[in-house]
Every structure is written in C-alpha cells, then in structure tokens.
Scaffold this motif. Sequence first.
Motif: not given
Length: 262
Positions: A99-102, A155-156, A161-163
Amino acid sequence: MKTNQQTNRRTAVVTGAATGIGAAITERLAGQGTHLVLVARDGARLEAEAERLRAEHGVQVSTLALDLSHRGAPSRLAEWLADAGIEADVLVNNAGVSLLGPVADTDAARVRGLVDLNAGAVAELTALLLPPMVARKTGAIVNIASTGAYAPAPYVAAYAASKAFVLSFTQAVWAETRATGVRVVAVSPGPTETAMNTRRMPGKRAPDAVADTVMSALRGRGPAIVDGRLNAFQTFVFGRLLPASAAARIAERSLRKAALRN
Ligand SMILES: NC(=O)c1ccc[n+]([C@@H]2O[C@H](COP(=O)([O-])OP(=O)(O)OC[C@H]3O[C@@H](n4cnc5c(N)ncnc54)[C@H](OP(=O)(O)O)[C@@H]3O)[C@@H](O)[C@H]2O)c1
C-alpha cells in the motif's frame, strides 16, 4: 496427484505463485523436477500457469485458489494438503501486497488486510507446515521479506513493518531449527519489476534474479539474504549504520513524491 513418497520427488508449496517473483520461483523449482502446489486468489490464472509448468517440465502441479488474508485460510491450505496426501518439502511464503500513501489517508481495513496477508499468513503457514518437516528432519521454508524490512519506510509504513515482522520471525525460527535438518530463511528483494512495483526506479531487478537468489538461499546456511549487492549495501546503511529516526526522515523525503503522485 501422487504423493511425493510415491514419486520420490520433492513437493513445494508456493504462495502468490502465478505472477512476478512467485512465478519465477516456481519456474526454477519445476526446472529441478520439484512437484508444485500453487496458491493465490485467481484460480484461473493459477491453472493456466500449472498447465504450462506440467507441459514444459513434466512435474505434477496442483492449484488452490485461496485468499490467504482471510482468517482460517492457512489452516484450509494445511487441511487440503493433508486430504490430498501431500507432504510439503518446501514452503515459499511469497504472496504479498503493498500500500502506497500516508497512513492517515489509507483505508484502515486495507491496512489490516495487508498485515493479515504479509505477516499473519506467513507466520501461521510456517507454524502449520514446519512441525512435519522437523519430524522428518528435512525440508525448507523460504519467507519473502523485503529490503523495506530493515528500516522504517514512510508512505509504505504498514508494508515495511509487515516485512520487518517476516524478517525477525524468520531469523528467530532459523535459530530454533538450526539443528533439525530443516532450512528456514528470509529472502529480501529490493525494487523488482513486477505488477506490484511498476514505478521507474534505478537498479530495479528482474524477478528471475530474485528467483536465483531464492534458489541459492535454499542451498545456503544463514537466516537472511538480501537480493542484489546494491540492495544489500542499502539495507546495511539504513538498517545498521543510521539511527531509525534518520533512516525514516531520509526515506520520507525520497518516497514523498511517489506517494503524493499516487
Ligand atoms: N516487486 C517488488 O519490488 C518487491 C520488493 C520486495 C519484496 N517483494 C515481495 O515479493 C513478493 C511477491 O510480489 P511480486 O512483486 O511478485 O508482486 P505480484 O506479482 O503482485 O505478486 C503477488 C502475488 O501474491 C498473490 N496474492 C495477493 N494477495 C493475495 C491474497 N490475499 N491471498 C493469496 N495470494 C495473494 C497474487 O496473486 P492473486 O492476485 O491471484 O491472489 C500474486 O500472485 C511479495 O511478498 C512482495 O512483498 C516485492
């Protein structure tokens, strides 16, 4: 499908298998004569890929259309394997979304869905398929992380964090299983030319190059590998040399334009 005992060949379960990095990995595994179970949401695309792999490599390929972000989906996969009499010799946790964005502008349910797939399903599938490997004293689990795992990435944010979860989890499970005969390793690609990442970026790598790194990771010994020298250097600088606050500020400046164009 014949069981791997009947054919005396390995079977690999690969998630996110019909496109991008997953497709490149399945191609390598099939080329080595490994039977495959391909998992992703789009069943028709999986079956088309399975048909091609069977014809070109003469391996047995099963498909299972599953949304791994759904609660219970990893258990369904494990039950499906048991019902089919398939023992997974190799698990490649590759399915993932970005997901890209704030975060403030992102739908909260999509953030949750990303974490459920990128982190939750990886952990659950590892926990489900690891015990039989340990019992047989053989097998391998490759978890696809990302260079984003090594430092916070504005922004990602949820993706990185998931990675980071995938990387830390895999390194810890590697240490737990070192003496068992089971190989557990995290592979971290940097920007790679796939449907997930269509932005023009310098030093972008091909899915085939990442698949080669995965294959050498399977033969290696360490807990984590970064794909590509430039990516390895960047993770060293951002993850080890810089404090997290500096890494986050620098990344914020470099990713801001792409995030706002999105
Ligand atoms: N491309 C990059 O720059 C890059 C960099 C670092 C790490 N990675 C990681 O590499 C892995 C593969 O990504 P890719 O770049 O090859 O992108 P991709 O071509 O978009 O592959 C993602 C795969 O995951 C599957 N998938 C997505 N959501 C799913 C769900 N809910 N349940 C089950 N399967 C799902 C997709 O198939 P369906 O749509 O059919 O479900 C697709 O096959 C990901 O973990 C990604 O984070 C990519």
